[in-house]
Write a protein that holds these residues in place. Structure first.
Motif, PDB file in Angstrom:
ATOM      1  N   ASP A   1      31.188  37.018   6.308  1.00 37.47           N
ATOM      2  CA  ASP A   1      29.861  36.356   6.463  1.00 37.47           C
ATOM      3  C   ASP A   1      28.514  35.896   6.378  1.00 37.47           C
ATOM      4  OD1 ASP A   1      31.567  35.702   9.346  1.00 37.47           O
ATOM      5  OD2 ASP A   1      30.622  37.308   9.941  1.00 37.47           O
ATOM      6  N   ALA A   2      28.858  37.137   5.300  1.00 36.52           N
ATOM      7  CA  ALA A   2      27.004  36.885   4.538  1.00 36.52           C
ATOM      8  C   ALA A   2      27.432  36.320   2.845  1.00 36.52           C
ATOM      9  CB  ALA A   2      26.901  38.478   4.070  1.00 36.52           C
ATOM     10  N   ALA A   3      28.497  35.991   2.450  1.00 39.04           N
ATOM     11  CA  ALA A   3      29.161  34.815   1.797  1.00 39.04           C
ATOM     12  C   ALA A   3      29.159  33.272   1.584  1.00 39.04           C
ATOM     13  CB  ALA A   3      30.222  35.403   0.700  1.00 39.04           C
ATOM     14  N   LEU A   4      29.853  33.255   3.386  1.00 43.04           N
ATOM     15  CA  LEU A   4      29.799  32.194   3.921  1.00 43.04           C
ATOM     16  C   LEU A   4      28.459  31.522   4.658  1.00 43.04           C
ATOM     17  CD1 LEU A   4      32.967  32.862   6.508  1.00 43.04           C
ATOM     18  CD2 LEU A   4      32.593  31.239   4.518  1.00 43.04           C
ATOM     19  N   SER A   5      27.686  32.280   4.275  1.00 45.35           N
ATOM     20  CA  SER A   5      26.485  31.784   5.156  1.00 45.35           C
ATOM     21  C   SER A   5      25.774  30.783   4.102  1.00 45.35           C
ATOM     22  CB  SER A   5      25.249  32.617   5.357  1.00 45.35           C
ATOM     23  OG  SER A   5      25.078  33.854   4.368  1.00 45.35           O
ATOM     24  N   VAL A   6      26.125  31.142   2.863  1.00 44.34           N
ATOM     25  CA  VAL A   6      25.559  30.769   1.384  1.00 44.34           C
ATOM     26  C   VAL A   6      26.582  29.580   0.740  1.00 44.34           C
ATOM     27  CG1 VAL A   6      25.017  31.056  -1.348  1.00 44.34           C
ATOM     28  CG2 VAL A   6      24.655  33.079   0.348  1.00 44.34           C
ATOM     29  N   ASN A   7      27.681  29.831   0.524  1.00 46.29           N
ATOM     30  CA  ASN A   7      28.758  28.788   0.417  1.00 46.29           C
ATOM     31  C   ASN A   7      30.286  28.759   1.488  1.00 46.29           C
ATOM     32  OD1 ASN A   7      30.387  27.451  -0.969  1.00 46.29           O
ATOM     33  ND2 ASN A   7      30.906  28.531  -2.437  1.00 46.29           N
ATOM     34  N   PRO A   8      29.890  27.893   2.859  1.00 44.41           N
ATOM     35  CA  PRO A   8      31.252  27.804   3.744  1.00 44.41           C
ATOM     36  C   PRO A   8      32.670  27.624   2.801  1.00 44.41           C
ATOM     37  CG  PRO A   8      29.005  26.283   3.384  1.00 44.41           C
ATOM     38  CD  PRO A   8      28.823  27.240   2.221  1.00 44.41           C
ATOM     39  N   ASP A   9      32.654  27.196   1.289  1.00 47.88           N
ATOM     40  CA  ASP A   9      33.678  26.467   0.614  1.00 47.88           C
ATOM     41  C   ASP A   9      34.052  28.329   0.236  1.00 47.88           C
ATOM     42  OD1 ASP A   9      34.155  24.050   2.101  1.00 47.88           O
ATOM     43  OD2 ASP A   9      32.413  23.776   0.077  1.00 47.88           O
ATOM     44  N   ILE A  10      33.332  28.678   0.118  1.00 49.30           N
ATOM     45  CA  ILE A  10      33.575  30.004  -1.263  1.00 49.30           C
ATOM     46  C   ILE A  10      34.882  31.007  -0.698  1.00 49.30           C
ATOM     47  CG2 ILE A  10      32.817  32.211   0.406  1.00 49.30           C
ATOM     48  CD1 ILE A  10      31.798  32.877  -2.746  1.00 49.30           C
ATOM     49  N   ILE A  11      36.204  31.581  -1.574  1.00 50.16           N
ATOM     50  CA  ILE A  11      37.232  31.942  -1.573  1.00 50.16           C
ATOM     51  C   ILE A  11      36.772  33.456  -1.112  1.00 50.16           C
ATOM     52  CG2 ILE A  11      39.769  31.736  -2.816  1.00 50.16           C
ATOM     53  CD1 ILE A  11      39.368  29.410  -4.139  1.00 50.16           C
ATOM     54  N   LEU A  12      38.576  33.885  -0.059  1.00 49.83           N
ATOM     55  CA  LEU A  12      37.891  35.109   0.162  1.00 49.83           C
ATOM     56  C   LEU A  12      39.052  36.429  -0.173  1.00 49.83           C
ATOM     57  CD1 LEU A  12      35.747  34.478   4.006  1.00 49.83           C
ATOM     58  CD2 LEU A  12      35.085  35.459   1.064  1.00 49.83           C
ATOM     59  N   PHE A  13      38.409  37.572  -0.272  1.00 49.52           N
ATOM     60  CA  PHE A  13      39.594  38.226  -0.477  1.00 49.52           C
ATOM     61  C   PHE A  13      39.180  39.850  -0.008  1.00 49.52           C
ATOM     62  CE2 PHE A  13      41.719  35.474  -3.201  1.00 49.52           C
ATOM     63  CZ  PHE A  13      42.638  35.988  -4.172  1.00 49.52           C
ATOM     64  N   ALA A  14      40.347  40.113   0.088  1.00 47.41           N
ATOM     65  CA  ALA A  14      40.144  41.687   0.961  1.00 47.41           C
ATOM     66  C   ALA A  14      41.030  42.940   0.462  1.00 47.41           C
ATOM     67  CB  ALA A  14      40.638  42.229   2.505  1.00 47.41           C
ATOM     68  N   HIS A  15      40.350  43.881   0.089  1.00 47.09           N
ATOM     69  CA  HIS A  15      40.723  45.140  -0.978  1.00 47.09           C
ATOM     70  C   HIS A  15      40.443  46.421  -0.388  1.00 47.09           C
ATOM     71  CE1 HIS A  15      42.100  46.880  -4.016  1.00 47.09           C
ATOM     72  NE2 HIS A  15      40.723  47.823  -4.324  1.00 47.09           N
ATOM     73  N   GLY A  16      40.592  47.030  -0.585  1.00 46.66           N
ATOM     74  CA  GLY A  16      40.739  49.170  -0.768  1.00 46.66           C
ATOM     75  C   GLY A  16      41.079  49.951   0.570  1.00 46.66           C
TER      76      GLY A  16
END
Length: 271
Positions: free
Chosen positions: A208-223
């Motif tokens: 959500d924090a990343a998308l608030s800056v760039n709605p087109d950012i590519i998102l991965f999950a890990h760990g």
């Protein structure tokens, strides 16, 4: 031999797959054979990983930044065998950002010349707040990772960076990072008590924090508790994740099995 791709080219390639509703997968690798099998299994990105180098030696994920290991030298030593075994998947390098004797510009240029398309900086925050506070005091803190991301973006060199907190995700997105992954703890070597649902909640807060800056950012999950294909499927269905990163889950754990089959399982994940 691996083909180098710019940030724009990597983003376009990943976006095309996302538009086809594919779930992305980036495994870590510590040797050329693993990389070769991972690409054959369908991996979208290959991470040349110093953590994997140590895991392939039977050691833990925290070894790369210890005094006995020069993380960037490990990467440059491994690069030829990985580059030689990859045909199409962009190669990212898990480099260290804090060496005061090597400029970020030189590091990125040397990686490009070695056949690497992008970076996935080693996540120093895995060592915990106390160590990171001391590193910050001597000018070798997390901000150096963020600076390296910004420099890569200026060079049109792809970057995928880990964020442990929403604030880190926001800063990275503001620095131009085109791709961010949540990091909820290491499977071997770092303490993590998160349940899978806890990990999902933290992951979405980072997104959500990343998308608030760039709605087109590519998102991965890990760990942490995200241990395999079933957990990856749960996470991508419960969050905005476009994909999953496998460290131990992609190489150390399935080492007894055919790496090819393990990678195919990840690529079979659907939303």
């Amino acid at each position: 031999m691996a083909k180098r791709m710019t940030e724009e080219e990597v983003v376009a390639m990943l976006r095309a797959k996302i538009d086809r509703n594919e779930v992305l997968f980036m495994p870590n690798c510590g040797c050329g054979l693993t990389a070769k099998l991972q690409e054959a299994g369908g991996a979208d990105l290959i991470c040349l990983s110093a953590t994997s180098y140590w895991r392939m030696k039977g050691q833990g994920s925290l070894a790369p930044m210890m005094p006995y290991s020069d993380i960037n030298q490990v990467i440059f030593d491994l690069a030829p065998e990985v580059v030689a075994n990859i045909n199409n998947a962009p190669i990212l390098a898990q480099v260290g950002a804090t060496n005061p004797l090597v400029s970020h510009t030189k590091l990125l240029d040397d990686l490009w010349n070695a056949g690497v398309s992008g970076i996935n900086p080693f996540m120093m925050n895995i060592y915990g707040a106390e160590i990171m506070e001391q590193m910050q005091q001597i000018g070798m803190g997390w901000d150096k990772e963020a600076d390296l991301i910004g420099e890569a973006h200026k060079k049109n060199m792809f970057a995928l960076e880990y964020a442990f907190t929403p604030e880190e995700a926001r800063i990275l997105a503001e620095n131009g990072c085109p791709c961010i992954s949540s990091h909820v703890g290491s499977m071997k070597g770092a303490k993590s008590k998160l349940s899978l649902d806890d990990a999902v909640e933290l992951t979405q807060e980072v997104f959500d924090a990343a998308l608030s800056v760039n709605p087109d950012i590519i998102l991965f999950a890990h760990g942490g508790p995200m241990k395999g294909p079933k957990e990856a499927e749960y996470v991508v269905r419960k969050t905005n994740a476009h994909g999953f990163i496998g460290g131990s889950a992609a190489e150390r754990i399935p080492i007894e099995k055919a790496v090819l089959e393990a990678t195919k399982e990840y690529k079979a994940v659907t939303k």
